[in-house]
Design a protein around this motif. Structure first.
Motif, short mmCIF file in Angstrom:
data_model
loop_
_atom_site.label_atom_id
_atom_site.label_comp_id
_atom_site.label_asym_id
_atom_site.label_seq_id
_atom_site.Cartn_x
_atom_site.Cartn_y
_atom_site.Cartn_z
N ILE A 152 0.89 -1.17 0.00
CA ILE A 152 0.00 0.00 0.00
C ILE A 152 0.92 1.21 0.00
O ILE A 152 1.65 1.44 0.97
CB ILE A 152 -0.88 0.04 1.26
N ARG A 153 0.92 1.95 -1.10
CA ARG A 153 1.90 3.03 -1.21
C ARG A 153 1.27 4.31 -1.73
O ARG A 153 0.44 4.28 -2.64
CB ARG A 153 3.01 2.60 -2.16
N PHE A 154 1.66 5.42 -1.16
CA PHE A 154 1.32 6.73 -1.70
C PHE A 154 2.60 7.32 -2.25
O PHE A 154 3.60 7.35 -1.55
CB PHE A 154 0.78 7.66 -0.60
N GLU A 155 2.59 7.76 -3.50
CA GLU A 155 3.78 8.38 -4.08
C GLU A 155 3.47 9.80 -4.48
O GLU A 155 2.70 10.04 -5.41
CB GLU A 155 4.27 7.56 -5.28
N LYS A 210 -6.72 22.64 -1.07
CA LYS A 210 -5.71 21.58 -1.13
C LYS A 210 -5.70 20.83 0.19
O LYS A 210 -5.30 21.37 1.21
CB LYS A 210 -4.35 22.21 -1.41
N ALA A 211 -6.18 19.58 0.18
CA ALA A 211 -6.33 18.85 1.43
C ALA A 211 -5.14 17.93 1.69
O ALA A 211 -4.88 17.57 2.83
CB ALA A 211 -7.62 18.04 1.41
N LEU A 212 -4.42 17.52 0.64
CA LEU A 212 -3.24 16.68 0.83
C LEU A 212 -2.10 17.24 -0.02
O LEU A 212 -2.32 17.62 -1.17
CB LEU A 212 -3.50 15.23 0.41
N THR A 213 -0.90 17.30 0.55
CA THR A 213 0.24 17.82 -0.20
C THR A 213 1.40 16.86 -0.12
O THR A 213 1.87 16.54 0.97
CB THR A 213 0.67 19.19 0.39
N ASP A 214 1.80 16.39 -1.27
CA ASP A 214 3.05 15.64 -1.40
C ASP A 214 3.19 14.53 -0.37
O ASP A 214 4.15 14.50 0.40
CB ASP A 214 4.21 16.66 -1.25
N ILE A 215 2.23 13.62 -0.36
CA ILE A 215 2.27 12.52 0.60
C ILE A 215 3.08 11.35 0.04
O ILE A 215 2.75 10.80 -1.00
CB ILE A 215 0.84 12.01 0.92
N ASP A 216 4.16 11.01 0.71
CA ASP A 216 4.95 9.83 0.37
C ASP A 216 4.86 8.89 1.56
O ASP A 216 5.35 9.21 2.64
CB ASP A 216 6.42 10.21 0.16
N LEU A 223 -12.39 6.28 -3.81
CA LEU A 223 -13.54 7.18 -3.68
C LEU A 223 -13.09 8.58 -4.04
O LEU A 223 -13.85 9.37 -4.57
CB LEU A 223 -14.07 7.16 -2.24
N LEU A 224 -11.85 8.87 -3.73
CA LEU A 224 -11.24 10.12 -4.17
C LEU A 224 -10.04 9.71 -5.02
O LEU A 224 -9.33 8.78 -4.69
CB LEU A 224 -10.78 10.97 -2.99
N LEU A 225 -9.84 10.42 -6.12
CA LEU A 225 -8.71 10.12 -6.98
C LEU A 225 -7.67 11.21 -6.80
O LEU A 225 -8.01 12.39 -6.73
CB LEU A 225 -9.16 10.05 -8.44
N PRO A 226 -6.40 10.84 -6.69
CA PRO A 226 -5.38 11.86 -6.46
C PRO A 226 -5.36 12.89 -7.59
O PRO A 226 -5.60 12.54 -8.74
CB PRO A 226 -4.07 11.07 -6.40
N THR A 227 -5.11 14.15 -7.24
CA THR A 227 -4.97 15.15 -8.30
C THR A 227 -3.49 15.29 -8.68
O THR A 227 -3.16 15.99 -9.61
CB THR A 227 -5.54 16.52 -7.86
N GLY A 228 -2.62 14.60 -7.93
CA GLY A 228 -1.20 14.56 -8.29
C GLY A 228 -0.60 13.31 -7.70
O GLY A 228 -1.04 12.84 -6.66
N GLY A 229 0.39 12.72 -8.37
CA GLY A 229 1.05 11.53 -7.85
C GLY A 229 0.22 10.27 -8.04
O GLY A 229 -0.71 10.26 -8.83
N LYS A 230 0.59 9.20 -7.32
CA LYS A 230 -0.19 7.96 -7.46
C LYS A 230 -0.34 7.19 -6.17
O LYS A 230 0.46 7.33 -5.24
CB LYS A 230 0.38 7.07 -8.56
N VAL A 231 -1.39 6.38 -6.15
CA VAL A 231 -1.67 5.52 -5.01
C VAL A 231 -1.59 4.09 -5.52
O VAL A 231 -2.19 3.77 -6.55
CB VAL A 231 -3.08 5.79 -4.45
N LYS A 267 -0.15 17.42 5.33
CA LYS A 267 1.20 16.89 5.05
C LYS A 267 1.49 15.74 5.99
O LYS A 267 0.96 15.67 7.10
CB LYS A 267 2.25 17.98 5.26
N LEU A 268 2.38 14.83 5.52
CA LEU A 268 2.77 13.71 6.37
C LEU A 268 3.82 14.21 7.35
O LEU A 268 4.89 14.66 6.95
CB LEU A 268 3.35 12.59 5.50
N LEU A 269 3.51 14.14 8.63
CA LEU A 269 4.46 14.63 9.63
C LEU A 269 5.43 13.53 10.01
O LEU A 269 6.63 13.75 10.10
CB LEU A 269 3.69 15.11 10.86
N MET A 270 4.91 12.33 10.24
CA MET A 270 5.80 11.21 10.52
C MET A 270 5.08 9.88 10.37
O MET A 270 3.86 9.81 10.33
CB MET A 270 6.37 11.33 11.93
N HIS A 271 5.90 8.84 10.25
CA HIS A 271 5.40 7.48 10.17
C HIS A 271 6.42 6.60 10.89
O HIS A 271 7.52 6.41 10.39
CB HIS A 271 5.25 7.07 8.69
#
Ligand SMILES: Nc1ncnc2c1ncn2[C@@H]1O[C@H](COP(=O)(O)OP(=O)(O)O)[C@@H](O)[C@H]1O
Ligand SMILES: [Mg+2]
Lengths: 267, 284
Positions: free
Chosen positions: B3-6, B21-27, B56-64, B223-227
């Motif tokens: 399961i990857r967000f790029e 803009k609800a999501l920005t540059d999620i890796d 249900l939502l499609l990314p407007t940038g990058g890929k899932v 934004k992704l703060l940490m994982h």
């Protein structure tokens, strides 16, 4: 769902946003009547120019207005087809098989289309620049004379404002249930007739349930805060006319008179 | 299998005055077979993020990327149905999605949509209802006459009956009584451990994260703060500060003990373990 722009308030800062809702509503009605006066293409050109300039003054984007028209497209196509089939006056333009097309069919459709477009632009201009709450205040004030005839104007205004208040909530709700059912494999776009019906039921039943629930909660919340149906209430916000309001009223009525004059003397 | 967000971007209502803009540059790469918590303040984009997992939502940038499925911005994604069969998403306030006359019908609705025969769907529904702790006496009752917590169980059963490999839950415990919430989380943990289902759970409850999850994803303003894994997360006060999170009581308690010169090993994460550890220490 969220992309529906028809009837939405756009928070900007412009001449039109600052106007009194009453003057905007009255001006809209004057122009609306003007649109229905058969003043020919000159008339529509004048009204069209005025409305488009107003849209610019209101700082609205033209493509926002065009988006608002999308839901009307089907209706226009439908009207066009009906007109083609029904109107049989004017010169014969061409025939395709059994279908004969006359010039009047085209001009009449064009008239209706232009009127519709103008009407949508006009109402969008009103709704986009007026907060729903101000709109109901305006409507309530304008209806005030009817109170003498025992018309419950305040209740009417309250109903309108509650309805307006809940439109975005219901859109959100529908959006959420739509997504929840899609997650359960419901296909709202494709699918056979039977599947379509189930899809719609799976959306409508939860919508009804939650609407009743909300209505109940709302009634309780209003009563808890001392709302009594029919009781006399004072207002937190009072409306006031400014210079701009008089200008708008005068200009819109001048346009209406102008259209009547064109209709009588030019035609 | 992953399961990857790029580089995922997502914007609501693009090209309108309401664009947001609800999501920005999620890796982000989520571990399979684990139970991962997704945390962050209200409005940080948690629900938006999880809705990308079943298109249900499609990314407007990058890929899932979810196993063999790749959802790329600007490209049409056609295998929606397969993906939704694989990824079961339980929405926030899922009790509002019930609509059939009887509970058994409602729970078997999902499987039937994925082309499973009526009889088999009912079988699956019965098993799912048993898993969430509702017995036969509920089958023929109307879902509308249940309590809020029971309704939510039915809704979760409706997703479980579809047999997902990945179970995504958006604030499943919100609005439940503490006991009901614990039961709910225990159930998800059990599904994860016993059936090997990958579980992603959006939550605000740090005690739940501590008690039930393996990994933590923190979002902040889209934004992704940490994982990181759960123990590392709770060991580092700096992390929790950064994520603006009030640590669970046991962590606070351990910090106080440390201040008074008593260091407790990091793998002790429950009151019971701590009590046992302390009594053993005292015995020595
Ligand atoms: N349908 C929508 N249209 C526009 N903006 C939205 C929509 N849904 C959510 N948002 C906005 O996106 C941001 C993230 O929302 P969401 O993912 O629901 O946050 P969370 O689940 O973390 O509370 C919020 O600021 C919210 O206002
Ligand atoms: Mg959310």
């Amino acid at each position: 769902m969220k992309n529906v722009t028809l009837g939405r308030y756009i928070p900007l800062d412009s001449f039109f946003h600052k106007l009194d809702p009453r003057s905007k509503i009255c001006a809209m009605f004057a122009i609306l009547i003007a649109i229905f006066i058969p003043a020919g293409w000159i008339g529509y050109a004048i009204i069209g120019t005025v409305i488009v300039s107003c849209i610019f003054i209101a700082k609205l984007q033209l493509d926002f207005i065009i988006k608002a028209m999308k839901p009307m497209l089907m209706m226009m196509i439908f009207l066009f087809v009906i007109n083609l089939l029904v109107v049989k006056t004017g010169d014969l333009l061409f025939t395709i098989g059994p279908l004969t097309v006359y010039t009047d069919a085209l001009t009449q459709t064009a008239y209706i289309a232009v009127r519709l477009v103008l009407m949508i632009m006009l109402t969008t201009l009103l709704t986009a620049t007026t907060k729903p709450m101000d709109m109901t205040l305006g409507i309530e004030d304008l209806l005030a004379p009817l109170e003498k005839l025992k018309v419950p104007t305040h209740d009417i205004a309250m109903m309108i404002s509650l309805a307006l208040r809940f439109i975005p909530t219901l859109i959100d709700e529908a959006d959420r249930i739509l997504k929840a059912q899609s997650s359960r494999g419901v296909d709202f776009e494709n699918g056979k007739f039977g599947e379509k019906i189930t899809a719609i039921v799976s959306l409508i039943v939860p919508m009804f349930v939650s609407c009743f629930q909300r209505a109940d909660d709302l009634a309780d919340a209003m009563e808890a805060r001392g709302y009594v149906v029919g009781a006399k209430r004072v207002r937190y916000k009072t409306l006031k006319f400014h210079g701009g309001d008089y200008v708008v009223l005068i200009v819109s009525n001048l346009i209406l008179v102008g259209m009547i004059l064109i209709w009588i003397f030019v035609k | 299998m992953s399961i990857r967000f790029e580089k995922v971007d997502f914007e609501y209502s693009p090209n309108t005055p309401f664009a947001f803009k609800a999501l920005t540059d999620i890796d982000l790469e989520l571990s399979k077979d684990k139970m991962t918590a997704i945390i962050g303040a209200t409005g940080s984009g948690k629900s938006t993020l999880v809705q990308h997992l079943n298109a249900l939502l499609l990314p407007t940038g990058g890929k899932v990327i979810v196993d063999e499925h790749t959802i790329e911005a600007g490209k049409k994604f056609v295998k929606t149905k397969d993906l939704r069969h694989k990824v079961g998403l339980v929405f926030q306030f899922s009790e509002y999605q019930l609509f059939e006359e009887t509970i058994i019908k409602d729970v078997s609705f999902g499987p039937k949509n994925f082309g499973i025969s009526e009889a088999e769907a009912i079988e699956k529904a019965k098993r799912a209802l048993k898993t969430v702790g509702l017995d036969e006496s509920y089958y023929e009752r109307s879902p509308l006459e249940l309590s809020g917590g029971q309704k939510r169980r039915v809704a979760i059963a409706g997703i479980l009956a579809m047999g997902p490999d990945i179970l995504v839950l958006d604030e499943p415990a919100a609005g439940l009584d503490p006991q009901g919430a614990e039961q709910m989380m225990t159930l998800f943990r059990k599904l994860n451990k016993e059936k090997g289902i990958t579980v992603l759970v959006v939550t605000h409850n740090m005690e739940h994260v501590l008690k039930y999850c393996d990994e933590v994803v923190v979002l902040d303003h889209g934004k992704l703060l940490m994982h990181t894994d759960m123990t590392t997360f709770f060991e580092n006060e700096k992390y929790m500060e950064e994520a603006n999170i009030n640590p669970p009581s046991i962590i606070r308690f351990k910090a106080m003990l440390r201040q008074r010169g008593l260091d407790i090993p990091s793998d002790i994460l429950s009151i019971e373990d701590l009590a046992r550890y302390l009594s053993r220490r005292k015995g020595k």
